[in-house]
Design a protein around this motif. Structure first.
Motif, PDB file in Angstrom:
ATOM      1  N   GLU A 168      16.177 -15.509  27.956  1.00  0.00           N
ATOM      2  CA  GLU A 168      16.036 -14.213  27.282  1.00  0.00           C
ATOM      3  C   GLU A 168      14.977 -14.311  26.204  1.00  0.00           C
ATOM      4  OE1 GLU A 168      17.423 -10.383  27.629  1.00  0.00           O
ATOM      5  OE2 GLU A 168      18.962 -11.872  28.084  1.00  0.00           O
ATOM      6  N   LEU A 169      14.014 -13.400  26.268  1.00  0.00           N
ATOM      7  CA  LEU A 169      13.012 -13.277  25.221  1.00  0.00           C
ATOM      8  C   LEU A 169      13.415 -12.104  24.347  1.00  0.00           C
ATOM      9  CD1 LEU A 169      10.290 -14.170  23.978  1.00  0.00           C
ATOM     10  CD2 LEU A 169       9.187 -12.497  25.483  1.00  0.00           C
ATOM     11  N   TYR A 170      13.963 -12.401  23.154  1.00  0.00           N
ATOM     12  CA  TYR A 170      14.449 -11.364  22.249  1.00  0.00           C
ATOM     13  C   TYR A 170      13.338 -10.913  21.298  1.00  0.00           C
ATOM     14  CZ  TYR A 170      19.243 -12.802  23.503  1.00  0.00           C
ATOM     15  OH  TYR A 170      20.406 -13.087  24.168  1.00  0.00           O
ATOM     16  N   GLY A 171      13.362  -9.636  20.972  1.00  0.00           N
ATOM     17  CA  GLY A 171      12.503  -9.103  19.919  1.00  0.00           C
ATOM     18  C   GLY A 171      13.372  -8.737  18.730  1.00  0.00           C
ATOM     19  N   TYR A 172      13.246  -9.505  17.632  1.00  0.00           N
ATOM     20  CA  TYR A 172      14.016  -9.246  16.416  1.00  0.00           C
ATOM     21  C   TYR A 172      13.250  -8.288  15.510  1.00  0.00           C
ATOM     22  CZ  TYR A 172      17.646 -12.821  16.991  1.00  0.00           C
ATOM     23  OH  TYR A 172      18.739 -13.545  17.407  1.00  0.00           O
ATOM     24  N   ASP A 173      13.962  -7.298  14.965  1.00  0.00           N
ATOM     25  CA  ASP A 173      13.388  -6.381  13.981  1.00  0.00           C
ATOM     26  C   ASP A 173      14.003  -6.681  12.621  1.00  0.00           C
ATOM     27  OD1 ASP A 173      11.979  -5.266  16.024  1.00  0.00           O
ATOM     28  OD2 ASP A 173      13.210  -3.471  16.187  1.00  0.00           O
ATOM     29  N   ILE A 174      13.163  -7.059  11.674  1.00  0.00           N
ATOM     30  CA  ILE A 174      13.619  -7.487  10.356  1.00  0.00           C
ATOM     31  C   ILE A 174      12.868  -6.718   9.279  1.00  0.00           C
ATOM     32  CG2 ILE A 174      13.654  -9.449   8.748  1.00  0.00           C
ATOM     33  CD1 ILE A 174      14.180 -11.248  11.131  1.00  0.00           C
ATOM     34  N   LEU A 175      13.604  -6.291   8.252  1.00  0.00           N
ATOM     35  CA  LEU A 175      13.029  -5.535   7.130  1.00  0.00           C
ATOM     36  C   LEU A 175      13.192  -6.335   5.844  1.00  0.00           C
ATOM     37  CD1 LEU A 175      11.994  -2.609   6.172  1.00  0.00           C
ATOM     38  CD2 LEU A 175      14.382  -2.245   5.535  1.00  0.00           C
ATOM     39  N   LEU A 176      12.154  -6.360   5.019  1.00  0.00           N
ATOM     40  CA  LEU A 176      12.248  -6.962   3.688  1.00  0.00           C
ATOM     41  C   LEU A 176      12.512  -5.868   2.662  1.00  0.00           C
ATOM     42  CD1 LEU A 176       9.213  -9.446   3.582  1.00  0.00           C
ATOM     43  CD2 LEU A 176      11.608  -9.956   4.108  1.00  0.00           C
ATOM     44  N   TRP A 232      16.500  -8.323   6.074  1.00  0.00           N
ATOM     45  CA  TRP A 232      17.658  -7.665   6.684  1.00  0.00           C
ATOM     46  C   TRP A 232      17.425  -7.539   8.189  1.00  0.00           C
ATOM     47  CZ3 TRP A 232      21.915  -6.057   3.825  1.00  0.00           C
ATOM     48  CH2 TRP A 232      21.754  -6.048   2.437  1.00  0.00           C
ATOM     49  N   LEU A 233      18.448  -7.855   8.971  1.00  0.00           N
ATOM     50  CA  LEU A 233      18.368  -7.679  10.415  1.00  0.00           C
ATOM     51  C   LEU A 233      18.681  -6.232  10.766  1.00  0.00           C
ATOM     52  CD1 LEU A 233      18.119  -8.759  13.309  1.00  0.00           C
ATOM     53  CD2 LEU A 233      20.549  -9.385  13.199  1.00  0.00           C
ATOM     54  N   LEU A 234      17.733  -5.561  11.406  1.00  0.00           N
ATOM     55  CA  LEU A 234      17.940  -4.175  11.823  1.00  0.00           C
ATOM     56  C   LEU A 234      18.503  -4.109  13.233  1.00  0.00           C
ATOM     57  CD1 LEU A 234      14.687  -2.509  10.426  1.00  0.00           C
ATOM     58  CD2 LEU A 234      16.929  -2.763   9.317  1.00  0.00           C
ATOM     59  N   GLU A 235      17.887  -4.835  14.156  1.00  0.00           N
ATOM     60  CA  GLU A 235      18.392  -4.868  15.528  1.00  0.00           C
ATOM     61  C   GLU A 235      17.704  -5.981  16.296  1.00  0.00           C
ATOM     62  OE1 GLU A 235      16.509  -1.738  18.308  1.00  0.00           O
ATOM     63  OE2 GLU A 235      16.670  -0.722  16.372  1.00  0.00           O
ATOM     64  N   GLY A 268       0.813  -1.214   0.000  1.00  0.00           N
ATOM     65  CA  GLY A 268       0.000   0.000   0.000  1.00  0.00           C
ATOM     66  C   GLY A 268       0.839   1.253   0.000  1.00  0.00           C
ATOM     67  N   GLY A 269       2.064   1.146  -0.542  1.00  0.00           N
ATOM     68  CA  GLY A 269       2.957   2.300  -0.603  1.00  0.00           C
ATOM     69  C   GLY A 269       3.654   2.611   0.700  1.00  0.00           C
ATOM     70  N   ARG A 270       3.464   1.760   1.712  1.00  0.00           N
ATOM     71  CA  ARG A 270       4.023   2.042   3.029  1.00  0.00           C
ATOM     72  C   ARG A 270       5.113   1.040   3.414  1.00  0.00           C
ATOM     73  NH1 ARG A 270      -0.988   4.044   2.827  1.00  0.00           N
ATOM     74  NH2 ARG A 270      -1.489   5.899   4.065  1.00  0.00           N
ATOM     75  N   LYS A 271       6.084   1.550   4.110  1.00  0.00           N
ATOM     76  CA  LYS A 271       7.184   0.738   4.618  1.00  0.00           C
ATOM     77  C   LYS A 271       6.742  -0.007   5.882  1.00  0.00           C
ATOM     78  CE  LYS A 271      11.811   1.359   6.625  1.00  0.00           C
ATOM     79  NZ  LYS A 271      12.867   2.336   6.949  1.00  0.00           N
ATOM     80  N   PHE A 272       7.327  -1.169   6.110  1.00  0.00           N
ATOM     81  CA  PHE A 272       7.045  -1.909   7.335  1.00  0.00           C
ATOM     82  C   PHE A 272       8.275  -2.732   7.718  1.00  0.00           C
ATOM     83  CE2 PHE A 272       6.093  -4.801   3.894  1.00  0.00           C
ATOM     84  CZ  PHE A 272       6.552  -6.037   4.344  1.00  0.00           C
ATOM     85  N   ASP A 273       8.331  -3.125   8.977  1.00  0.00           N
ATOM     86  CA  ASP A 273       9.302  -4.133   9.395  1.00  0.00           C
ATOM     87  C   ASP A 273       8.594  -5.157  10.258  1.00  0.00           C
ATOM     88  OD1 ASP A 273       9.016  -2.993  11.893  1.00  0.00           O
ATOM     89  OD2 ASP A 273      11.082  -2.317  12.084  1.00  0.00           O
TER      90      ASP A 273
END
Length: 445
Positions: A330-338, A345-348, A215-220
């Motif tokens: 540890e419960l990690y929250g991964y931020d990933i971008l396509l 891609w791993l952001l953090e 929809g023209g919008r970025k997401f991760d």
């Protein structure tokens, strides 16, 4: 008299009883001995507090009361971990030096080291499996290296991020060196001046200018990985997660508009037209259905296999550095971008992923996630330790890759077994829990 436990590195305690009294008596409990009452502490007041409060047989303790389970913040860990003695069954929600993976500069440093090691031991093809993070420099330490790369690639957009902040704080995009002069490593300053002028550490990272848009919008993507041990490495992947969308259509013509480029809810909810009821999130299952309809199941399977690779390689990059402790998880929250080529891609990686809900659907997701985290940690001693699935969690690595029980062959046709991961698939967690546990023992799933 304080007691020192050699097995746990000489940690001592005032708050925890030296000889553990109360309900459990004086004898050390067997690690898997069933327990009907768990005493917990929690420093947060969001969904985790609700989940702990509603868990049958769990009782909250205040102040200096003795506890068996502590959902603590990282500041408490930093100040107290070396000074407490913990019984066999006690659990806390962070590893001592979790920051080796969750601080942006250290994450990149460890991934670069793993990539070099793989290239040296197995060749470039294997090392290329670590090429899932953007080119990154730490400032001010690597300022001159960054400038060399910056000048070799004129016109490229970069993003600056403080190494130890979250929720989009301090992040900005730039295309000119003059915008980051505050992070220049100036050799002309004296040592006294350097002490007086403290520059916060940032990373300068190549901005992914071609994100996949809907929809023209970025997401991760926010994906949850639970690590219960680093030696051996034992990691679980949660089936649910969400895609976080920007509230404004993507454009590179305005790099100063955070509502275009940063998908953090903390940023997006400040947009003038933000709708708190609707929010800016999709469940990952919804995203997986969308991608499958548009690109086909084989393409989508490859995308999610590549994400599995990110989770495992990133954990392996810190496996020998993290101070393993049987009391920690540890419960990690991964931020990933396509990107537009469908490369993830791993952001953090976040050590304290937000547990504050932005909508009713978000609240339900996080409650399920946290309930299942407690099921895996298994303070009650219900599990055998051989489970490959607990609630919505699937065991994806147990001192080696874990494959599915169904024997399904790889969709790509290379004959290998499919990994035991089901990100974005149906999360029939209640059914899975009933198969594991006596329903009489679980009053509320």
């Amino acid at each position: 008299m304080l007691s020192i436990n050699k097995a746990t590195g000489g940690r001592m305690s005032r708050g925890k009883a030296i000889v553990h009294r109360g309900q459990y008596g004086y004898q050390r409990q067997k690690e898997r001995e069933p327990r009907s009452c768990i005493r917990y502490k929690c420093t947060l007041i969001n969904t985790i507090a609700d989940v702990l409060r509603q868990r049958p047989g769990w009782t909250e303790v205040k102040e200096d009361g003795e506890w068996d389970f502590y959902w603590c913040d990282v500041s408490w860990l930093r100040e107290n971990f070396d000074h407490i003695y913990m019984e066999e069954y006690v659990r806390i929600c962070h590893f001592r030096n979790h920051y080796e993976l969750t601080r942006k500069n250290l994450m990149v440093k460890n991934l670069k080291r793993l990539r070099k090691q793989l290239e040296r031991e197995s060749g470039r093809l294997e090392a290329a499996k670590c090429d899932f993070f953007p080119k990154t420099f730490e400032l001010p330490a690597e300022y001159h290296l960054f400038v060399e790369d910056f000048r070799r690639n004129p016109g490229v957009t970069w993003i600056m991020k403080p190494v130890a902040k979250s929720q989009g704080k301090g992040i900005f995009l730039f295309r000119k060196l003059k915008d980051i002069t505050d992070w220049r490593k100036d050799g002309s300053r004296t040592d006294d001046q350097k002490d007086e002028i403290s520059v916060e550490n940032y990373v300068a990272q190549r901005y992914i200018e071609n994100p996949y848009l809907i929809g023209g919008r970025k997401f991760d993507l926010r994906v949850y990985v639970l690590v219960t041990s680093y030696v051996p490495l034992r990691a679980w992947l949660y089936r649910d997660g969400f895609a976080r969308f920007s509230n404004t259509r993507f454009s590179l013509s305005s790099i100063d508009d955070q509502h275009i480029h940063l998908t953090n809810v903390a940023i997006q909810k400040t947009a003038p037209d933000y709708d708190p009821e609707k929010g800016c999130k999709w469940m990952i299952m919804q995203l997986r259905h969308y991608l499958t309809a548009k690109h086909g199941s084989e393409v989508v399977e490859t995308i999610f296999q590549n994400m599995d690779n990110i989770f495992i390689k990133s954990l392996q990059s810190v496996q020998k550095i993290i101070i393993n402790d049987k009391h920690c998880f540890e419960l990690y929250g991964y931020d990933i971008l396509l990107d537009e080529d469908l490369k993830p891609w791993l952001l953090e990686v976040n050590a304290s992923p937000s547990l504050t809900a932005s909508s009713q659907e978000d609240y339900r997701l996080k409650c399920r996630l946290l309930e299942d985290t407690l099921h895996v940690i298994d303070m009650e001693g219900r599990l055998t330790g051989k489970e490959k699935r607990v609630g919505g969690f699937d065991l994806m690595w147990n001192d080696g890759p874990v494959s599915r029980d169904d024997g399904q062959q790889d969709l790509l046709g290379n004959g290998s077994l499919v990994a035991n991961t089901h990100l974005g698939c149906i999360n029939d967690r209640k059914k899975a829990l009933r198969q594991l546990m006596n329903p009489a023992n679980i009053k509320k799933l």
